[in-house]
Write a protein that holds these residues in place. Structure first.
Motif, short mmCIF file in Angstrom:
data_model
loop_
_atom_site.label_atom_id
_atom_site.label_comp_id
_atom_site.label_asym_id
_atom_site.label_seq_id
_atom_site.Cartn_x
_atom_site.Cartn_y
_atom_site.Cartn_z
N LEU A 271 39.92 39.65 47.03
CA LEU A 271 38.50 39.71 47.31
C LEU A 271 37.76 38.89 46.26
CD1 LEU A 271 38.10 43.50 48.20
CD2 LEU A 271 38.77 41.58 49.67
N VAL A 272 36.78 38.11 46.71
CA VAL A 272 36.15 37.09 45.87
C VAL A 272 34.64 37.26 45.89
CG1 VAL A 272 35.96 34.59 45.57
CG2 VAL A 272 38.03 35.55 46.55
N ASP A 273 33.98 36.97 44.76
CA ASP A 273 32.52 37.05 44.71
C ASP A 273 31.89 35.70 45.09
OD1 ASP A 273 32.50 35.38 42.44
OD2 ASP A 273 32.00 36.99 41.06
N ALA A 274 30.57 35.64 45.06
CA ALA A 274 29.84 34.44 45.49
C ALA A 274 30.08 33.24 44.58
CB ALA A 274 28.35 34.73 45.59
N THR A 275 30.56 33.47 43.36
CA THR A 275 30.86 32.36 42.44
C THR A 275 32.33 31.95 42.54
OG1 THR A 275 31.42 33.78 40.55
CG2 THR A 275 29.09 33.16 40.82
N ARG A 276 33.02 32.49 43.54
CA ARG A 276 34.44 32.21 43.82
C ARG A 276 35.39 32.85 42.80
NH1 ARG A 276 32.30 26.58 44.74
NH2 ARG A 276 31.78 26.57 46.94
N LYS A 277 34.90 33.83 42.07
CA LYS A 277 35.73 34.54 41.10
C LYS A 277 36.48 35.66 41.81
CE LYS A 277 35.45 37.56 37.13
NZ LYS A 277 34.56 38.51 36.48
N SER A 278 37.76 35.76 41.52
CA SER A 278 38.57 36.84 42.08
C SER A 278 38.14 38.17 41.47
CB SER A 278 40.06 36.62 41.78
OG SER A 278 40.51 35.44 42.40
N LEU A 279 37.89 39.14 42.33
CA LEU A 279 37.47 40.47 41.86
C LEU A 279 38.63 41.46 41.88
CD1 LEU A 279 34.07 40.72 43.76
CD2 LEU A 279 34.42 40.24 41.33
N ILE A 280 39.33 41.52 43.00
CA ILE A 280 40.44 42.46 43.17
C ILE A 280 41.55 41.77 43.94
CG2 ILE A 280 41.18 44.71 44.05
CD1 ILE A 280 38.22 45.51 44.09
N ARG A 281 42.78 41.93 43.46
CA ARG A 281 43.97 41.43 44.14
C ARG A 281 44.72 42.62 44.72
NH1 ARG A 281 45.64 36.46 43.24
NH2 ARG A 281 44.45 35.25 41.77
N PHE A 282 45.16 42.46 45.95
CA PHE A 282 46.01 43.47 46.58
C PHE A 282 47.37 42.83 46.82
CE2 PHE A 282 41.70 44.71 47.81
CZ PHE A 282 41.69 46.06 47.49
N THR A 283 48.37 43.33 46.10
CA THR A 283 49.73 42.81 46.25
C THR A 283 50.60 43.89 46.88
OG1 THR A 283 50.31 43.56 44.03
CG2 THR A 283 49.52 41.29 44.23
N THR A 284 51.77 43.48 47.35
CA THR A 284 52.67 44.43 48.01
C THR A 284 54.02 44.48 47.30
OG1 THR A 284 53.32 42.68 49.52
CG2 THR A 284 51.66 44.20 50.31
N PRO A 285 54.08 45.23 46.19
CA PRO A 285 55.37 45.36 45.51
C PRO A 285 56.36 46.16 46.35
CG PRO A 285 53.72 46.76 44.47
CD PRO A 285 53.01 45.94 45.51
N ASP A 286 55.86 47.02 47.22
CA ASP A 286 56.69 47.80 48.14
C ASP A 286 56.19 47.49 49.55
OD1 ASP A 286 58.13 49.07 46.06
OD2 ASP A 286 56.46 50.46 45.76
N ASN A 287 55.99 48.51 50.35
CA ASN A 287 55.47 48.33 51.70
C ASN A 287 53.97 48.58 51.80
OD1 ASN A 287 57.91 47.60 52.82
ND2 ASN A 287 58.50 49.72 53.22
N ALA A 288 53.32 48.89 50.69
CA ALA A 288 51.89 49.18 50.69
C ALA A 288 51.19 48.27 49.69
CB ALA A 288 51.67 50.64 50.32
N TYR A 289 49.94 47.95 49.99
CA TYR A 289 49.14 47.14 49.08
C TYR A 289 48.70 47.97 47.88
CZ TYR A 289 48.69 43.05 52.08
OH TYR A 289 48.93 41.93 52.80
N HIS B 170 29.54 42.95 45.46
CA HIS B 170 29.71 41.57 45.01
C HIS B 170 30.69 40.75 45.85
CE1 HIS B 170 27.37 42.68 41.54
NE2 HIS B 170 28.21 43.67 41.29
N VAL B 171 31.38 41.39 46.77
CA VAL B 171 32.38 40.69 47.58
C VAL B 171 31.68 39.78 48.59
CG1 VAL B 171 34.26 40.95 49.23
CG2 VAL B 171 34.10 42.49 47.26
N ALA B 172 32.02 38.49 48.54
CA ALA B 172 31.41 37.50 49.43
C ALA B 172 32.42 36.86 50.38
CB ALA B 172 30.72 36.42 48.60
N SER B 173 33.69 36.88 50.01
CA SER B 173 34.73 36.28 50.85
C SER B 173 36.08 36.85 50.42
CB SER B 173 34.73 34.75 50.73
OG SER B 173 35.00 34.33 49.41
N TRP B 174 37.12 36.39 51.08
CA TRP B 174 38.48 36.83 50.73
C TRP B 174 39.43 35.66 50.90
CZ3 TRP B 174 42.88 37.75 53.97
CH2 TRP B 174 42.69 37.41 55.30
N ARG B 175 40.59 35.79 50.27
CA ARG B 175 41.63 34.76 50.36
C ARG B 175 42.95 35.43 50.67
NH1 ARG B 175 39.78 32.60 44.66
NH2 ARG B 175 37.85 31.59 45.26
N LEU B 176 43.80 34.69 51.36
CA LEU B 176 45.15 35.18 51.66
C LEU B 176 46.14 34.21 51.02
CD1 LEU B 176 46.83 37.30 53.15
CD2 LEU B 176 46.80 35.79 55.14
#
Length: 136
Positions: free
Chosen positions: A97-115, A83-89
């Motif tokens: 990671l975003v689907d074709a309807t612009r809905k956020s699917l998964i967020r990768f954050t960096t609370p430490d040094n890793a996503y 379902h991933v169609a694009s991404w945002r930074l």
């Protein structure tokens, strides 16, 4: 190009839910070498790295964010990837990671040094830069 990201940011903020208070990163303000190192091939992985799939993040604008090339086999490993169609930074280098309807699917954050992935979807735990100075 700055205007494109400003308009895109406004659209994202207007369509996003309450969890998306951060603004999109202004790519024009990022050091070009750092941005170049950031773009490219990444590996989406489960907790122990036994399952993974390759994606390529680009800075090319597309509907809903920026272009992403998802390996065709990713959906076999992590079904949500079909379902991933694009991404945002976002600010603080948050990858979404975003689907074709612009809905956020998964967020990768960096609370430490890793996503870290949020929410836990199909066992996806992290995204890791392949090669280069950003590799975890």
């Amino acid at each position: 190009m700055r205007r494109v990201f400003q308009v895109m940011g406004l659209l994202v903020l207007l369509s996003a839910g309450p969890a998306s208070a951060q603004a999109l990163m202004d790519l024009d303000s990022v050091d070009p070498t750092m941005l170049s190192d950031f773009m490219g091939d990444w590996s989406i992985q489960n907790a122990d790295g036994s399952k993974n799939c390759k994606v390529t993040l680009t800075s090319e604008v597309t509907i809903g964010g920026l272009e992403i090339d998802v390996d065709p086999d990713c959906a076999k490993v992590f079904p949500v990837m079909q379902h991933v169609a694009s991404w945002r930074l976002y600010e603080d280098w948050e990858i979404v990671l975003v689907d074709a309807t612009r809905k956020s699917l998964i967020r990768f954050t960096t609370p430490d040094n890793a996503y870290v992935a949020d929410p836990d979807t199909d066992g996806i735990e992290t995204i890791v830069k392949i090669g280069g100075s950003l590799e975890n």
